[in-house]
Scaffold this motif. Structure first.
Motif, PDB file in Angstrom:
ATOM      1  N   PRO A  82      82.996  33.092  70.565  1.00  0.00           N
ATOM      2  CA  PRO A  82      82.938  34.486  71.025  1.00  0.00           C
ATOM      3  C   PRO A  82      84.283  35.034  71.509  1.00  0.00           C
ATOM      4  CG  PRO A  82      81.624  33.060  72.453  1.00  0.00           C
ATOM      5  CD  PRO A  82      82.058  32.237  71.295  1.00  0.00           C
ATOM      6  N   TYR A 137      76.109  35.818  68.250  1.00  0.00           N
ATOM      7  CA  TYR A 137      75.790  35.585  69.653  1.00  0.00           C
ATOM      8  C   TYR A 137      74.825  36.602  70.234  1.00  0.00           C
ATOM      9  CZ  TYR A 137      79.228  31.970  69.440  1.00  0.00           C
ATOM     10  OH  TYR A 137      79.889  30.841  69.098  1.00  0.00           O
ATOM     11  N   SER A 138      74.505  37.645  69.479  1.00  0.00           N
ATOM     12  CA  SER A 138      73.577  38.648  70.006  1.00  0.00           C
ATOM     13  C   SER A 138      72.176  38.488  69.446  1.00  0.00           C
ATOM     14  CB  SER A 138      74.095  40.059  69.703  1.00  0.00           C
ATOM     15  OG  SER A 138      74.115  40.284  68.312  1.00  0.00           O
TER      16      SER A 138
END
Length: 145
Positions: A82, A137-138
């Motif tokens: 990230p 990552y979402s």
């Protein structure tokens, strides 16, 4: 401020090496500081020419720092970390800002993007990579088997 930031990074690179964690951390702090400064300057109406030149120099340093930070992050953390997304966002935003303000400064500092088309492609690629990493990552994790 731009000159001092450039000197601080150069001194750290000389003593620790370009890929050292302290250099990466300092680059991240410098990027944040430049971003805050540039946001304040863009809120000021009708900046004088000297301030505009300083703005362009700050965007060039921000882009240099974001690229070098991304190279380090990719190598140490892997391309899908990230933190790489954050750096890629800065790369894309800085390229776009330089194209809008002073494309010649961008081309002089980064000869690999010697035309508006090449720079726009680099900007778009940085944004695409940023969005791809952010999506990783979402999105929710699949249920455990």
């Amino acid at each position: 401020a731009v000159h001092a930031g450039r000197q601080a990074i150069a001194a750290l690179v000389e003593s620790c090496g370009a890929r050292h964690l302290s250099v990466a951390t300092t680059r991240r702090e410098l990027i944040g500081s430049l971003r805050r400064r540039l946001q304040q300057q863009t809120q000021a109406p009708h900046a004088p020419h000297a301030q505009q030149r300083g703005e362009v120099a700050a965007f060039v340093l921000l882009l240099e720092s974001a690229l070098e930070l991304w190279y380090t992050q990719r190598r140490l953390l892997g391309p899908w970390h990230p933190e790489c997304a954050l750096s890629l966002h800065e790369v894309g935003a800085a390229i776009g800002a330089l194209l809008a303000r002073d494309a010649r400064a961008l081309f002089d500092a980064f000869p690999q993007w010697s035309t508006p088309t090449l720079a726009a492609l680099a900007e778009r690629r940085a944004v695409e990579l940023h969005e791809a990493i952010a999506r990783l990552y979402s999105s929710p994790l699949p249920p455990a088997p």
